[in-house]
Design a protein around this motif. Structure first.
Motif: not given
Length: 213
Positions: A89-101
């Protein structure tokens, strides 16, 4: 690949080849691209980033199949079209945050642990449903399927069981309403034919294409 598809009664068009280019230098990849291969898989984010920059003149796609640390997400988001090793989950959250940015989206495959080998990474099959539900709020991640590494063994039935387990995981997810989870990335140079017979939609092949490392 075509012969394995024929044995399984599947059209050859159902299975894609993902060349694994890790450790092979730029000239080798350019030769492969000239032969019609335009999608390459790398294990290390830094190598993916560097090769992507060196070969930016070609219309290539880069896929990360190795383990990804959250502090390497930035490079991967900017240079890869897909991550096949999403396993926490931590990786998914990091990917999603960076992609959103970055204003981007990315297709991902969830890596599933289908053997008891301690060296193998991946989400446990029983944890998949909860993980999928946790990902539903992450709009930049497009979950397209599952990935696994089979047990390293001369026992064909043990290898086959790993691939069968991944297919069963996919089927259960689809029956639970996750219809977009359709792809199965499984099988490498030594076992891709077995993987195809068990339902692979993509095989990750390196040494059988490029030679020994």
């Amino acid at each position: 690949m075509a012969q394995a598809c024929a044995r399984a009664g599947r059209p050859a068009s159902e299975v894609n080849l993902l060349p694994v280019s890790k450790t092979f230098p730029e000239p080798v990849l350019r030769e492969a691209a000239a032969l019609g291969l335009h999608r390459f898989a790398e294990n290390r984010p830094q190598e993916l980033r560097d090769k992507s920059a060196l070969m930016a003149d070609l219309p290539l796609q880069w896929v990360l199949i190795g383990q990804l640390q959250t502090n390497k997400v930035k490079d991967v988001v900017r240079h890869a079209c897909e991550v096949q090793s999403l396993d926490r989950l931590a990786l998914a959250q990091a990917l999603d945050a960076r992609l959103q940015k970055e204003g981007l989206s990315m297709s991902v495959l969830i890596q599933v642990k289908t053997s008891d080998e301690p060296s193998k990474a991946g989400l446990l099959p029983e944890d998949l449903p909860d993980f999928m539900r946790a990902l539903q709020g992450m709009s930049s991640l497009q979950v397209k399927g599952l990935m696994t590494l089979a047990v390293l063994s001369d026992d064909e039935q043990a290898v086959r069981a790993c691939f069968r387990k991944l297919r069963e995981c996919r089927d259960r997810l689809q029956q639970s309403g996750f219809e977009t989870v359709s792809r199965l990335s499984m099988g490498m140079s030594g076992d891709f034919e077995i993987a195809i017979e068990e339902g692979a939609t993509e095989v990750r092949v390196g040494s059988a294409l490029f030679g020994g490392r």
